[in-house]
Every structure is written in structure tokens, then in C-alpha cells.
Design a protein around this motif. Structure first.
Motif, short mmCIF file in Angstrom:
data_model
loop_
_atom_site.label_atom_id
_atom_site.label_comp_id
_atom_site.label_asym_id
_atom_site.label_seq_id
_atom_site.Cartn_x
_atom_site.Cartn_y
_atom_site.Cartn_z
N PRO A 290 24.39 14.73 -18.19
CA PRO A 290 24.86 13.44 -17.63
C PRO A 290 24.78 12.28 -18.63
N LYS A 291 23.69 12.20 -19.37
CA LYS A 291 23.56 11.13 -20.37
C LYS A 291 24.57 11.29 -21.50
N MET A 292 24.77 12.52 -21.93
CA MET A 292 25.69 12.76 -23.04
C MET A 292 27.14 12.60 -22.60
N LEU A 293 27.44 12.87 -21.34
CA LEU A 293 28.79 12.63 -20.84
C LEU A 293 29.10 11.14 -20.87
N ALA A 294 28.11 10.32 -20.57
CA ALA A 294 28.30 8.87 -20.66
C ALA A 294 28.61 8.43 -22.09
N VAL A 295 27.98 9.08 -23.06
CA VAL A 295 28.27 8.80 -24.47
C VAL A 295 29.71 9.19 -24.78
N CYS A 296 30.13 10.35 -24.29
CA CYS A 296 31.49 10.83 -24.55
C CYS A 296 32.55 9.92 -23.92
N TYR A 297 32.23 9.34 -22.77
CA TYR A 297 33.17 8.42 -22.12
C TYR A 297 33.50 7.23 -23.01
N ARG A 298 32.54 6.82 -23.82
CA ARG A 298 32.77 5.67 -24.70
C ARG A 298 33.80 5.96 -25.78
N PHE A 299 33.97 7.23 -26.10
CA PHE A 299 34.89 7.62 -27.16
C PHE A 299 36.24 8.12 -26.64
N SER A 300 36.35 8.40 -25.36
CA SER A 300 37.56 9.04 -24.85
C SER A 300 38.35 8.11 -23.95
N LYS A 301 39.58 8.52 -23.69
CA LYS A 301 40.46 7.75 -22.82
C LYS A 301 40.54 8.35 -21.43
N SER A 302 40.08 9.58 -21.26
CA SER A 302 40.16 10.23 -19.96
C SER A 302 38.93 11.08 -19.71
N ARG A 303 38.75 11.44 -18.45
CA ARG A 303 37.61 12.28 -18.07
C ARG A 303 37.72 13.66 -18.74
N GLU A 304 38.92 14.21 -18.79
CA GLU A 304 39.11 15.52 -19.39
C GLU A 304 38.74 15.53 -20.86
N ASP A 305 39.15 14.48 -21.58
CA ASP A 305 38.80 14.39 -23.00
C ASP A 305 37.28 14.28 -23.18
N ALA A 306 36.64 13.49 -22.33
CA ALA A 306 35.18 13.33 -22.41
C ALA A 306 34.49 14.65 -22.14
N GLU A 307 34.97 15.40 -21.16
CA GLU A 307 34.35 16.69 -20.85
C GLU A 307 34.57 17.69 -21.97
N ASP A 308 35.74 17.66 -22.61
CA ASP A 308 35.99 18.53 -23.76
C ASP A 308 35.05 18.20 -24.91
N MET A 309 34.87 16.91 -25.16
CA MET A 309 33.95 16.49 -26.21
C MET A 309 32.53 16.93 -25.90
N LEU A 310 32.15 16.81 -24.64
CA LEU A 310 30.81 17.22 -24.23
C LEU A 310 30.60 18.71 -24.45
N GLN A 311 31.57 19.50 -24.06
CA GLN A 311 31.44 20.96 -24.23
C GLN A 311 31.36 21.34 -25.71
N GLU A 312 32.22 20.75 -26.52
CA GLU A 312 32.18 21.03 -27.96
C GLU A 312 30.83 20.61 -28.55
N GLY A 313 30.33 19.48 -28.09
CA GLY A 313 29.05 18.99 -28.57
C GLY A 313 27.90 19.92 -28.22
N PHE A 314 27.89 20.41 -26.99
CA PHE A 314 26.81 21.30 -26.60
C PHE A 314 26.91 22.66 -27.28
N ILE A 315 28.11 23.09 -27.60
CA ILE A 315 28.24 24.32 -28.38
C ILE A 315 27.57 24.13 -29.74
N ARG A 316 27.80 22.97 -30.34
CA ARG A 316 27.16 22.67 -31.63
C ARG A 316 25.65 22.55 -31.48
#
Length: 92
Positions: free
Chosen positions: A27-53
Motif C-alpha cells: 500500500p505504501k509503495m503503491l502511493a509512491v508509484c501513483y506519484r510517477f504515473s498517470k493511471s492506476r494501471e500504470d502505477a500497479e505495473d510499476m509496483l509489480q516490476e518494483g517488487f520483482i526487483r
């Protein structure tokens, strides 16, 4: 689970520990991703890629600072890399 138990479990590739880590910090990291993205889908994609790393690089955590800060840094760098990749794609 405590943070130390989660970290130890993730180092041992235990799915329960990985799930606990994701549930605790997503939840905290999704909030971080929202700051960089234009949509919820993009933020969730960034979150998933981030957690893979995070899961592939967790052995590099040295316990010198905050574990959450370490995760946040990986998520932020992942978001920036995704934006750069998308920018190159949009320009061509």
C-alpha cells in the motif's frame, strides 16, 4: 511476522514470507508509484516490476538502514526507469 522474520524468510525463498512482505509494504509503495504515473494501471505495473526487483535483489540488503527505505528506493528507481522506457517508446 516481524520484519526480521520476513527478511529471513524471503532470503530463503519462502512464499509465505514473500506474501507477508508484499502485503505489508505494497500500500505504501503503491502511493509512491501513483506519484510517477498517470493511471492506476500504470502505477500497479510499476509496483509489480518494483517488487520483482525487490525479491530478486533482497540478498543485497545489508541491514544498515531502514528496510522500508531500501524497498522505497528500488520502487522509485523502477518507476523512473519505466518512465524513461515509455518516453523512448513514445518518441519513436
Amino acid at each position: 511476522m516481524t520484519e526480521e522474520a520476513i527478511l529471513h524468510g524471503c532470503l530463503s525463498n519462502q512464499p509465505a514470507a514473500q506474501q507477508a512482505l508484499y502485503q505489508q509494504y505494497s500500500p505504501k509503495m503503491l502511493a509512491v508509484c501513483y506519484r510517477f504515473s498517470k493511471s492506476r494501471e500504470d502505477a500497479e505495473d510499476m509496483l509489480q516490476e518494483g517488487f520483482i526487483r525487490v525479491f530478486t535483489q533482497i540478498h543485497q540488503f545489508q541491514s544498515k538502514g531502514s528496510f522500508e527505505g531500501w524497498i522505497r528506493r528500488i520502487i522509485v528507481h523502477t518507476c523512473i526507469n519505466q518512465l524513461k522506457k515509455n518516453k523512448r517508446f513514445n518518441e519513436s
